[in-house]
Design a protein around this motif. Structure first.
Motif, mmCIF file in Angstrom:
data_model
loop_
_atom_site.group_PDB
_atom_site.id
_atom_site.type_symbol
_atom_site.label_atom_id
_atom_site.label_comp_id
_atom_site.label_asym_id
_atom_site.label_seq_id
_atom_site.Cartn_x
_atom_site.Cartn_y
_atom_site.Cartn_z
ATOM 1 N N TYR A 80 0.872 -1.180 0.000
ATOM 2 C CA TYR A 80 0.000 0.000 0.000
ATOM 3 C C TYR A 80 0.914 1.237 0.000
ATOM 4 N N PRO A 81 0.581 2.262 -0.803
ATOM 5 C CA PRO A 81 1.489 3.415 -0.889
ATOM 6 C C PRO A 81 1.298 4.462 0.210
ATOM 7 N N GLY A 82 1.376 4.026 1.465
ATOM 8 C CA GLY A 82 1.236 4.927 2.608
ATOM 9 C C GLY A 82 1.574 4.162 3.875
ATOM 10 N N VAL A 83 1.364 4.813 5.016
ATOM 11 C CA VAL A 83 1.691 4.190 6.305
ATOM 12 C C VAL A 83 0.613 3.169 6.670
ATOM 13 N N VAL A 84 1.062 1.977 7.097
ATOM 14 C CA VAL A 84 0.137 0.924 7.539
ATOM 15 C C VAL A 84 0.653 0.376 8.861
ATOM 16 N N ALA A 92 -2.682 8.717 3.312
ATOM 17 C CA ALA A 92 -3.037 8.523 1.888
ATOM 18 C C ALA A 92 -2.531 9.732 1.120
ATOM 19 N N ALA A 93 -1.200 9.834 0.964
ATOM 20 C CA ALA A 93 -0.641 11.034 0.333
ATOM 21 C C ALA A 93 -1.047 11.142 -1.134
ATOM 22 N N ASN A 94 -0.931 10.050 -1.876
ATOM 23 C CA ASN A 94 -1.210 10.115 -3.318
ATOM 24 C C ASN A 94 -2.327 9.168 -3.749
ATOM 25 N N VAL A 95 -3.160 8.725 -2.791
ATOM 26 C CA VAL A 95 -4.274 7.824 -3.133
ATOM 27 C C VAL A 95 -5.572 8.317 -2.492
ATOM 28 N N LEU A 120 1.586 -4.079 3.806
ATOM 29 C CA LEU A 120 2.731 -3.261 4.223
ATOM 30 C C LEU A 120 2.973 -2.139 3.225
ATOM 31 N N ASN A 121 3.720 -1.150 3.670
ATOM 32 C CA ASN A 121 4.051 -0.005 2.820
ATOM 33 C C ASN A 121 4.805 -0.462 1.565
ATOM 34 N N ASP A 122 4.527 0.188 0.435
ATOM 35 C CA ASP A 122 5.128 -0.241 -0.836
ATOM 36 C C ASP A 122 6.657 -0.145 -0.853
ATOM 37 N N ALA A 123 7.191 0.947 -0.292
ATOM 38 C CA ALA A 123 8.654 1.085 -0.289
ATOM 39 C C ALA A 123 9.286 0.098 0.695
ATOM 40 N N ASP A 124 8.599 -0.167 1.806
ATOM 41 C CA ASP A 124 9.110 -1.177 2.743
ATOM 42 C C ASP A 124 9.232 -2.526 2.040
ATOM 43 N N LEU A 146 15.237 4.265 -1.301
ATOM 44 C CA LEU A 146 14.296 5.340 -1.631
ATOM 45 C C LEU A 146 13.688 5.032 -2.982
ATOM 46 N N THR A 147 12.386 5.170 -3.097
ATOM 47 C CA THR A 147 11.751 4.990 -4.410
ATOM 48 C C THR A 147 11.336 6.368 -4.912
ATOM 49 N N PHE A 148 11.782 6.687 -6.110
ATOM 50 C CA PHE A 148 11.445 7.977 -6.709
ATOM 51 C C PHE A 148 10.350 7.754 -7.743
ATOM 52 N N GLY A 151 5.681 10.165 -5.577
ATOM 53 C CA GLY A 151 6.222 10.686 -4.324
ATOM 54 C C GLY A 151 7.597 10.095 -4.106
ATOM 55 N N ILE A 152 8.066 10.141 -2.858
ATOM 56 C CA ILE A 152 9.301 9.417 -2.503
ATOM 57 C C ILE A 152 8.942 8.468 -1.370
ATOM 58 N N GLY A 153 9.185 7.180 -1.593
ATOM 59 C CA GLY A 153 8.961 6.190 -0.550
ATOM 60 C C GLY A 153 10.298 5.826 0.071
ATOM 61 N N SER A 154 10.259 5.317 1.312
ATOM 62 C CA SER A 154 11.531 4.936 1.942
ATOM 63 C C SER A 154 11.391 3.641 2.719
ATOM 64 N N THR A 166 9.075 4.212 7.844
ATOM 65 C CA THR A 166 9.806 5.480 7.785
ATOM 66 C C THR A 166 9.170 6.250 6.632
ATOM 67 N N GLU A 167 9.093 7.524 6.747
ATOM 68 C CA GLU A 167 8.451 8.331 5.696
ATOM 69 C C GLU A 167 9.403 9.462 5.337
ATOM 70 N N PHE A 168 10.589 9.086 4.858
ATOM 71 C CA PHE A 168 11.596 10.115 4.569
ATOM 72 C C PHE A 168 11.148 11.050 3.441
ATOM 73 N N GLY A 169 10.212 10.601 2.635
ATOM 74 C CA GLY A 169 9.682 11.457 1.568
ATOM 75 C C GLY A 169 8.927 12.658 2.108
ATOM 76 N N HIS A 170 8.543 12.582 3.376
ATOM 77 C CA HIS A 170 7.801 13.702 3.969
ATOM 78 C C HIS A 170 8.647 14.502 4.960
ATOM 79 N N LEU A 171 9.946 14.202 4.994
ATOM 80 C CA LEU A 171 10.846 15.029 5.818
ATOM 81 C C LEU A 171 10.858 16.431 5.248
ATOM 82 N N ALA A 178 10.422 16.631 1.269
ATOM 83 C CA ALA A 178 11.404 16.008 0.369
ATOM 84 C C ALA A 178 10.766 15.581 -0.950
ATOM 85 N N GLU A 179 9.574 14.968 -0.884
ATOM 86 C CA GLU A 179 9.001 14.458 -2.143
ATOM 87 C C GLU A 179 8.520 15.577 -3.059
ATOM 88 N N GLN A 180 8.229 16.735 -2.490
ATOM 89 C CA GLN A 180 7.840 17.852 -3.365
ATOM 90 C C GLN A 180 9.057 18.506 -4.005
#
Ligand code: BGC
Length: 264
Positions: A80-84, A92-95, A120-124, A146-148, A151-154, A166-171, A178-180
């Motif tokens: 899933y592309p977010g925190v779970v 749900a940043a981009n969904v 689980l999170n997609d980047a995880d 990191l997935t570019f 957004g940016i997943g971590s 971890t949500e380094f894309g939202h640091l 970061a993802e913007q």
């Protein structure tokens, strides 16, 4: 435990450990059977279009179609592309925002006659797969994938153990998320050159390495296929290697997670 594979037993080979993974993305929902000893997909992967709007129940139905197409009846992992946390979607940043608060594990399992589902999170998921079978194989210590993409997943992995969500894309990096600043969608939208975009990526990598001092970064997402065009332009201090499993990483990591509960 998966049941032994009768064919390989007849041939005298060690039974294959198999899992099933589903990768939920903005445009497609992909699934495949995975050989958990090698990280290879067994046979073809099936991809169906992500329903729009991508609500929990519509996505769960599409996942069930993919699973049924394989006749898979065992446990499965789903990205899933977010925190779970504990199967519950938290962001749900981009969904579709209706995901927030949903027990994704239960919603998907209900479409599958109660099959055991790990979400689980997609980047995880990609991080787990890259660490065990791909670009991180053989690297001890602290690895950040990191997935570019949109957004940016971590993913943060220490000696093979995932520290989930971890949500380094939202640091916040220099006053912006970061993802913007450095998602590959920003490069596309602004028509930036690789030189211009990697300056932003460098800023994000430096912010992460100053905070947690990883031993290795793995650069994933679609743009990692063109790694020869940009990874050498990065100016941060930690080594960066491109992901190796490309778009199978999510499926493979989801299948891994279905046999060991890595979520929390
Ligand atoms: C989400 C992450 C996700 C990433 C890639 C980000 O916006 O917050 O959870 O891993 O996008 O899909």
């Amino acid at each position: 435990m998966t049941s032994p594979d009768p064919l390989s037993e007849i041939a005298g080979a060690a039974p294959q450990r198999r899992g099933f993974g589903i990768d939920v993305g903005g445009s497609g929902i992909k699934g495949a059977i995975v050989d958990l000893d090698t990280g290879q997909l067994i046979g073809e992967r099936i991809k169906l279009l992500t329903p729009q709007p991508a609500t929990p129940s519509a996505v769960a139905k599409t996942i069930a179609e993919v699973v049924d197409a394989f006749g898979w009846t065992g446990p499965l992992g789903v990205t899933y592309p977010g925190v779970v946390t504990h199967g519950i979607v938290q962001t749900a940043a981009n969904v579709d925002k209706t995901w927030i608060g949903t027990n994704a594990r239960d919603v998907i399992s209900a479409e599958l006659n109660g099959q055991h589902v790990t979400v689980l999170n997609d980047a995880d998921a990609a991080g787990l797969a890259e660490e065990r079978y791909g670009a991180g194989k053989g690297h001890a210590g602290l690895v950040v994938l990191l997935t570019f993409g949109t957004g940016i997943g971590s993913a943060l992995i220490h000696n093979g153990t995932l520290i989930p969500n971890t949500e380094f894309g939202h640091l916040e990096v220099g006053g912006r998320e970061a993802e913007q600043r450095a998602a590959s969608s920003v490069k596309e939208r602004k028509g930036w050159s690789y030189e211009k975009w990697t300056k932003q990526v460098t800023r994000v990598l430096v912010a992460i390495e100053n905070a947690i001092w990883p031993d290795l970064f793995i650069a994933g997402g679609g743009i990692s296929r063109k790694a020869d065009k940009w990874v050498h332009l990065l100016e941060n201090r930690t080594p960066v290697v491109p992901a190796a499993l490309q778009n199978a990483a999510g499926i493979v990591g989801a299948a891994m997670a279905s046999t060991t509960d890595v979520t929390h």
